[in-house]
Design a protein around this motif. Structure first.
Motif, PDB file in Angstrom:
ATOM      1  N   ALA A   8     -15.364 -53.233 -27.452  1.00 36.27           N
ATOM      2  CA  ALA A   8     -16.815 -53.284 -27.691  1.00 36.27           C
ATOM      3  C   ALA A   8     -17.414 -51.891 -27.887  1.00 36.27           C
ATOM      4  CB  ALA A   8     -17.517 -54.006 -26.546  1.00 36.27           C
ATOM      5  N   ILE A   9     -16.765 -51.083 -28.741  1.00 40.67           N
ATOM      6  CA  ILE A   9     -17.262 -49.743 -29.048  1.00 40.67           C
ATOM      7  C   ILE A   9     -17.307 -49.575 -30.564  1.00 40.67           C
ATOM      8  CG2 ILE A   9     -16.494 -48.662 -26.898  1.00 40.67           C
ATOM      9  CD1 ILE A   9     -14.009 -47.699 -28.307  1.00 40.67           C
ATOM     10  N   SER A  10     -17.965 -48.514 -31.022  1.00 40.80           N
ATOM     11  CA  SER A  10     -18.055 -48.266 -32.452  1.00 40.80           C
ATOM     12  C   SER A  10     -16.700 -47.845 -33.012  1.00 40.80           C
ATOM     13  CB  SER A  10     -19.084 -47.172 -32.734  1.00 40.80           C
ATOM     14  OG  SER A  10     -18.611 -45.917 -32.262  1.00 40.80           O
ATOM     15  N   THR A  11     -16.554 -47.977 -34.329  1.00 42.00           N
ATOM     16  CA  THR A  11     -15.306 -47.565 -34.974  1.00 42.00           C
ATOM     17  C   THR A  11     -15.061 -46.073 -34.783  1.00 42.00           C
ATOM     18  OG1 THR A  11     -15.601 -49.293 -36.647  1.00 42.00           O
ATOM     19  CG2 THR A  11     -14.052 -47.528 -37.163  1.00 42.00           C
ATOM     20  N   GLN A  12     -16.117 -45.262 -34.889  1.00 43.68           N
ATOM     21  CA  GLN A  12     -15.962 -43.821 -34.709  1.00 43.68           C
ATOM     22  C   GLN A  12     -15.531 -43.476 -33.289  1.00 43.68           C
ATOM     23  OE1 GLN A  12     -19.843 -42.471 -36.306  1.00 43.68           O
ATOM     24  NE2 GLN A  12     -18.660 -41.224 -37.732  1.00 43.68           N
ATOM     25  N   MET A  13     -16.120 -44.148 -32.303  1.00 43.61           N
ATOM     26  CA  MET A  13     -15.731 -43.894 -30.914  1.00 43.61           C
ATOM     27  C   MET A  13     -14.298 -44.341 -30.667  1.00 43.61           C
ATOM     28  SD  MET A  13     -16.552 -42.604 -28.046  1.00 43.61           S
ATOM     29  CE  MET A  13     -18.329 -42.398 -28.172  1.00 43.61           C
ATOM     30  N   ALA A  14     -13.912 -45.466 -31.268  1.00 40.64           N
ATOM     31  CA  ALA A  14     -12.539 -45.951 -31.122  1.00 40.64           C
ATOM     32  C   ALA A  14     -11.552 -44.939 -31.694  1.00 40.64           C
ATOM     33  CB  ALA A  14     -12.386 -47.300 -31.822  1.00 40.64           C
ATOM     34  N   ALA A  15     -11.871 -44.411 -32.886  1.00 43.86           N
ATOM     35  CA  ALA A  15     -10.993 -43.430 -33.513  1.00 43.86           C
ATOM     36  C   ALA A  15     -10.855 -42.182 -32.648  1.00 43.86           C
ATOM     37  CB  ALA A  15     -11.527 -43.056 -34.893  1.00 43.86           C
ATOM     38  N   ARG A  16     -11.976 -41.759 -32.060  1.00 37.89           N
ATOM     39  CA  ARG A  16     -11.933 -40.576 -31.200  1.00 37.89           C
ATOM     40  C   ARG A  16     -11.055 -40.816 -29.980  1.00 37.89           C
ATOM     41  NH1 ARG A  16     -13.849 -38.099 -26.823  1.00 37.89           N
ATOM     42  NH2 ARG A  16     -14.528 -35.918 -26.993  1.00 37.89           N
ATOM     43  N   ASP A  17     -11.255 -41.947 -29.313  1.00 43.32           N
ATOM     44  CA  ASP A  17     -10.460 -42.257 -28.122  1.00 43.32           C
ATOM     45  C   ASP A  17      -8.975 -42.323 -28.450  1.00 43.32           C
ATOM     46  OD1 ASP A  17     -12.783 -42.379 -26.715  1.00 43.32           O
ATOM     47  OD2 ASP A  17     -12.815 -44.568 -26.493  1.00 43.32           O
ATOM     48  N   LEU A  18      -8.643 -42.990 -29.548  1.00 47.07           N
ATOM     49  CA  LEU A  18      -7.243 -43.173 -29.921  1.00 47.07           C
ATOM     50  C   LEU A  18      -6.569 -41.845 -30.250  1.00 47.07           C
ATOM     51  CD1 LEU A  18      -7.605 -46.383 -32.118  1.00 47.07           C
ATOM     52  CD2 LEU A  18      -6.346 -46.218 -29.969  1.00 47.07           C
ATOM     53  N   ARG A  19      -7.239 -41.002 -31.015  1.00 50.01           N
ATOM     54  CA  ARG A  19      -6.579 -39.759 -31.424  1.00 50.01           C
ATOM     55  C   ARG A  19      -6.366 -38.813 -30.255  1.00 50.01           C
ATOM     56  NH1 ARG A  19     -11.404 -38.949 -34.529  1.00 50.01           N
ATOM     57  NH2 ARG A  19     -12.796 -37.343 -33.708  1.00 50.01           N
ATOM     58  N   TYR A  20      -7.346 -38.751 -29.335  1.00 45.19           N
ATOM     59  CA  TYR A  20      -7.153 -37.825 -28.222  1.00 45.19           C
ATOM     60  C   TYR A  20      -6.111 -38.338 -27.226  1.00 45.19           C
ATOM     61  CZ  TYR A  20     -10.695 -34.552 -29.724  1.00 45.19           C
ATOM     62  OH  TYR A  20     -11.379 -33.606 -30.440  1.00 45.19           O
ATOM     63  N   ARG A  21      -6.001 -39.633 -27.067  1.00 45.93           N
ATOM     64  CA  ARG A  21      -4.900 -40.175 -26.256  1.00 45.93           C
ATOM     65  C   ARG A  21      -3.564 -39.759 -26.863  1.00 45.93           C
ATOM     66  NH1 ARG A  21      -6.445 -46.506 -24.850  1.00 45.93           N
ATOM     67  NH2 ARG A  21      -8.532 -46.131 -24.003  1.00 45.93           N
TER      68      ARG A  21
END
Length: 468
Positions: A121-134
């Motif tokens: 339940a987050i924005s696409t941009q926030m999802a991309a940020r979370d995924l890349r930094y993980r």
């Protein structure tokens, strides 16, 4: 001089005492790049590889080129977010070709970004940020890499400031993107986007254009393509004046944070996994809401929540929640505790005869049996000394409930547990954790507070059950 020539461009730059311009190898973009690395102390160990986040766009391509020119070791990390179809796949291929050209390791991965955004339940941009930094942090640990470098430049910082201003922020939000944040460094923050583009063209570098950068559906793109051009009509040097303002605000923030640190020492104290805030010490001050918001920032409460609490500081019993914590008022102080799942402490526990220890919440009860003539009663509510032979096993450990009553030690009359908690001025946040121990449906001990008169140790007691 031979030993100096054998060093990397970066190390030569460090050696030059009269500034980077003394180094003839330095090119127009390389000179300020090296200077920025030194000023911000971004490269601690020139022997260890830095992980460069490379999308294939002009910014990250220039970042790679500058690291190579400076003779700094690096590896490349690339994420395919599956957001632009064949374009995303071509970006990945381009980055792999780039890594082969520089003869460095390339770690790439592919994400189902939209699915992750929907599931969380987050924005696409926030999802991309979370995924890349993980992904980036996992690479640091797996391959023993030094740090992560992203290609954020000054224009990105300006966009961040405007976004923060529009959405609401504290003083830190006006300081822009920081050159270093833990393991993340931003070596291009000194440069404008236009400078990076001109340098890439000058050096005949190839890069990929991201078509989504023109899509004003994304907030950053709207600010970049619509808002900033309007601001330029008022001030053509908008980015440069913003940089000067950020420098001033960054210094002001350092002074502010120093004062906040002092206030923390004065109004916060911790006991039994609870954080107590002596709010009465500063509620009379006109800047109290802002200061308390900063002091409690790590707990995730909003400024609006804090403001409401400041308005009614003596409203005992009021509770607010952040994602992981709850804050309640208790007379002249606030209490912060970790949110507990509603069913975690509500479970009844059966304690059979011979039990040695029982855990409930973050507490442990220890059970020991002694002969009475050898036992010395400890005068503390945290230890219950009970007449073993008056107890009927199994004992039950459970949260107290409205209507529960017992005979407090030293009293002949019956008293409600709720009244005792009021008399003892137990804060609401602590009341929720209070448990009782019962025998045959009779309260034996309000854990950590008071035992029942009927189960106390007497001269006739043969065995003592000690619980602590």
């Amino acid at each position: 001089m031979h030993s100096i020539r054998s060093k990397s461009t970066y190390e030569i730059a460090l050696f030059c005492t009269d500034g980077y311009h003394a180094n003839p190898k330095c090119e127009p973009m390389l000179t300020p790049f090296l200077s920025f690395l030194k000023q911000q102390n971004l490269i601690i160990d020139t022997r260890k590889e830095t992980l460069l986040a490379v999308s294939g766009g002009v910014d990250s391509v220039v970042l790679c080129y500058l690291f190579k020119q400076a003779g700094l070791p690096f590896a490349i990390a690339h994420c395919n977010f599956n957001l632009r179809g064949i374009e995303s796949d071509e970006d990945t291929q381009f980055v792999h070709t780039l890594s082969h050209h520089y003869k460095v390791a390339c770690y790439s991965t592919r994400f189902q970004t939209k699915d992750f955004a929907s599931d969380n339940a987050i924005s696409t941009q926030m999802a991309a940020r979370d995924l890349r930094y993980r992904f980036f942090y996992s690479l640091l640990e797996k391959h023993g890499l030094h740090q992560i470098a992203t290609a954020h430049h000054w224009d990105d910082s300006v966009e961040t400031i405007l976004l923060n201003f529009i959405k609401g922020t504290g003083i830190m939000g006006f300081c822009g993107i920081q050159p270093i944040n833990g393991k993340i460094i931003r070596p291009l923050l000194f440069a404008r986007k236009e400078e990076i583009l001109n340098y890439a063209k000058q050096e005949n570098l190839s890069w990929r254009e991201d078509s989504s950068n023109k899509d004003i559906y994304y907030q950053r793109n709207f600010i970049r393509n619509k808002i900033i051009p309007l601001l330029h009509s008022i001030n053509p040097n908008f980015e440069e004046t913003t940089k000067d303002t950020c420098k001033k605000l960054t210094d002001i923030n350092k002074l502010f944070q120093s004062h906040i640190h002092t206030l923390k020492q004065e109004i916060l104290y911790f006991h039994d996994d609870l954080c107590y805030v002596a709010i009465d010490k500063i509620t009379h001050l006109p800047w109290a809401a802002t200061a308390v918001f900063e002091i409690l920032r790590s707990y995730g409460f909003t400024f609006e929540q804090i403001k409401d609490f400041i308005v009614e500081p003596k409203s005992s019993g009021k509770v607010i929640y952040s994602k992981d914590y709850e804050l309640s008022t208790d007379r002249k102080q606030w209490i912060i505790r970790t949110k507990t799942p509603s069913n975690q402490l509500a479970v009844k526990q059966i304690i059979v005869e011979g039990t040695l220890q029982v855990q409930y919440g973050n507490q442990i009860l220890y059970f020991n049996t002694f002969e009475n003539q050898k036992y010395i009663i400890k005068k503390t509510p945290y230890i219950a000394a009970l007449d073993y032979d008056t107890l009927q096993f199994p004992l039950i450990l459970r949260p107290w409930e409205e209507g529960d009553a017992f005979y407090p030690l030293g009293m002949k009359g019956r008293k409600k547990v709720s009244d005792l908690l009021i008399d003892l001025k137990i804060p609401i946040a602590v009341k929720k954790n209070v448990h009782i121990l019962t025998s045959n449906n009779e309260i034996v001990w309000i854990v950590g507070l008071r035992i029942d008169e009927r189960f106390k140790v007497r001269n006739t007691t043969k065995r003592v059950l000690e619980i602590k």
